[in-house]
Write a protein that holds these residues in place. Structure first.
Motif, short mmCIF file in Angstrom:
data_model
loop_
_atom_site.label_atom_id
_atom_site.label_comp_id
_atom_site.label_asym_id
_atom_site.label_seq_id
_atom_site.Cartn_x
_atom_site.Cartn_y
_atom_site.Cartn_z
N ASP A 108 -88.38 -60.24 -63.29
CA ASP A 108 -86.99 -60.63 -63.05
C ASP A 108 -86.35 -59.81 -61.94
O ASP A 108 -85.49 -60.30 -61.22
N ASP A 109 -86.78 -58.57 -61.78
CA ASP A 109 -86.16 -57.67 -60.80
C ASP A 109 -86.97 -57.48 -59.52
O ASP A 109 -86.42 -57.24 -58.45
N THR A 110 -88.31 -57.57 -59.64
CA THR A 110 -89.18 -57.19 -58.52
C THR A 110 -90.27 -58.22 -58.30
O THR A 110 -90.89 -58.70 -59.26
N THR A 111 -90.50 -58.55 -57.03
CA THR A 111 -91.60 -59.44 -56.65
C THR A 111 -92.30 -58.85 -55.44
O THR A 111 -91.65 -58.35 -54.52
N VAL A 112 -93.63 -58.93 -55.43
CA VAL A 112 -94.44 -58.52 -54.28
C VAL A 112 -95.31 -59.70 -53.88
O VAL A 112 -96.00 -60.29 -54.72
N HIS A 113 -95.26 -60.05 -52.60
CA HIS A 113 -96.07 -61.14 -52.04
C HIS A 113 -97.01 -60.56 -51.00
O HIS A 113 -96.60 -59.76 -50.14
N LEU A 114 -98.29 -60.95 -51.06
CA LEU A 114 -99.28 -60.59 -50.06
C LEU A 114 -99.95 -61.87 -49.58
O LEU A 114 -100.21 -62.79 -50.37
N GLY A 115 -100.24 -61.95 -48.28
CA GLY A 115 -100.87 -63.14 -47.74
C GLY A 115 -101.75 -62.83 -46.55
O GLY A 115 -101.54 -61.85 -45.85
#
Length: 416
Positions: A215-222
């Motif tokens: 709900d507070d934190t998201t990490v995206h890698l691509g």
């Protein structure tokens, strides 16, 4: 590939789909829901009109070193006005058709023109004119932080082309591969030449993974890769504008690439109202004859903060951003959402020797966005950019090719 049908065909498509909806309505009741615009549904058949309008004001101050002419310029301009339709026939088949009009003689062109088939809930096959790589590129301009995607997007030149793509996804990952041709808006390759008549051909793939989604934190890698062969079309050119769609380009390789290979990396960290997004790309361009290959690089870092507490809306199952949810819209008596942003850009063409404009571009951009409600946005961007180009001539008559550009621009946009 040349567009062989008039843009009026888009209107005809809409009429035919509406007629089809009406015929189906004889068997099922038609319902209407509001999704930014009315969406009509009849069982699994849906139909919706979509569009957007961006109106800009741009002021630019260009300072050249050497014999070039300094100047100041400002313009009010239509960045884009789009109109299209989208919908589904059932849970497996979907379509989208959209064209645009922009400043510069009222240029018209196709945007997304796609047909999608979903054999399973987590896989799809898409054919048509659309984008396939780079987080900032495939995310709609309605949801990107700055007014323009910036010189990184200009450099990789990964706009809409004809693709046949296969995609898979899970709850927090995506994987896609595609074979591609040229843009649907470009002319056919001439057939009356001895060298042949082959358009640009390539293939590409993209993989994304979100190791943290809370709900507070998201990490995206691509990561993504692309190979292109120019065929019998013009050589590829690697160039950048000054963080704006307006004005000239001062860093450019010229038409040098016969084939090229690109590798791109993506990273995003979201924590409550904070956002940091970055991408890096290296293009290895193969040149004609005995000319050596060159490695060209670009990256950007964008940070933003919602002063009113919102969070950028990331969809891990798509690997892209979507529309921000406004906590207190003006239409409900609130103040809307306010977002402050800062961006740094770098594009380096200096591995290409002997070209006076194959230099290095760097820029800082500060931005402020106001969202009265989710479908309206007002933006202001100020960019201070430097185009450091090599000095090829010598002696008292040498010309320095550096160009400093200050750009201030504002936008009013709405979509439906």
């Amino acid at each position: 590939m040349r567009n062989k049908t008039s843009l009026v065909g888009g209107s005809a498509l809409g009429v035919m789909l509406a007629l089809g909806l009406g015929v189906s309505a004889q068997a099922q009741d038609t319902t209407t829901t509001w999704k930014g615009a009315p969406q009509f549904a009849n069982d699994s058949l849906t139909f919706k009109v979509r569009g957007r309008v961006y109106e800009d004001v741009v002021y630019q101050d260009v300072d050249r070193t050497g014999t070039g002419v300094d100047f100041k310029a400002w313009n009010t301009r239509l960045r884009t006005a789009r109109l299209g339709v989208e919908g589904t026939w059932n849970s497996q088949w979907a379509y989208k058709a959209e064209f645009s009009v922009s400043s510069g003689g009222g240029t018209t062109q196709w945007e997304d023109l796609t047909l999608e088939y979903k054999p399973t809930e987590f896989s799809s096959i898409v054919v048509g004119n659309f984008k396939t790589v780079s987080l900032e590129d495939i995310t709609s301009s309605r949801y990107n932080t700055m007014m323009e995607r910036g010189p990184f997007n200009d450099f990789i030149n990964a706009g809409r082309v004809m693709n046949l793509q296969y995609k898979m996804n899970g709850l927090n990952w995506t994987a896609a591969v595609a074979v591609s041709g040229d843009s649907l808006n470009n002319a056919d390759v001439a057939t009356n030449v001895a060298t042949g008549s082959k358009e640009t051909f390539g293939y590409n793939g993209r993989f994304t993974y979100a190791p943290i989604v809370t709900d507070d934190t998201t990490v995206h890698l691509g990561v993504w890769g692309r190979y292109r062969d120019r065929g019998d079309q013009a050589n590829f050119t690697y160039q950048v504008r000054n963080n704006t769609n307006y004005g000239a380009r001062y860093v450019s390789s010229g038409a040098v690439g016969v084939h090229d290979k690109t590798i791109g990396l993506e990273a995003v960290v979201l924590h409550k109202q904070f956002s940091v997004q970055s991408e890096y790309a290296r293009i290895t361009a193969d040149r004609t004859g005995t000319a050596s290959d060159v490695d060209l690089d670009a990256f950007y870092v964008t940070g933003s903060f919602f002063l009113t507490g919102e969070t950028r809306r990331y969809e891990a199952a798509k690997g892209e951003f979507n529309r921000t949810r406004i906590l207190s819209p003006l239409t409900a008596g609130g103040i809307g959402a306010w977002e402050a942003a800062l961006r740094y850009d770098s594009v380096d063409l200096t591995d290409l020797k002997g070209v006076a404009t194959a230099g290095k571009y760097t820029a800082w951009t500060a931005g402020l966005n106001w969202y009265p409600h989710p479908y309206v946005r007002f933006q202001a961007n100020y960019t201070k950019s430097t185009n450091d180009n090599p000095t090829l001539a010598t002696g008292v008559n040498r010309e320095l090719n550096d160009v400093d550009v200050d750009t201030f621009q504002m936008r009013a946009q709405f979509d439906f």
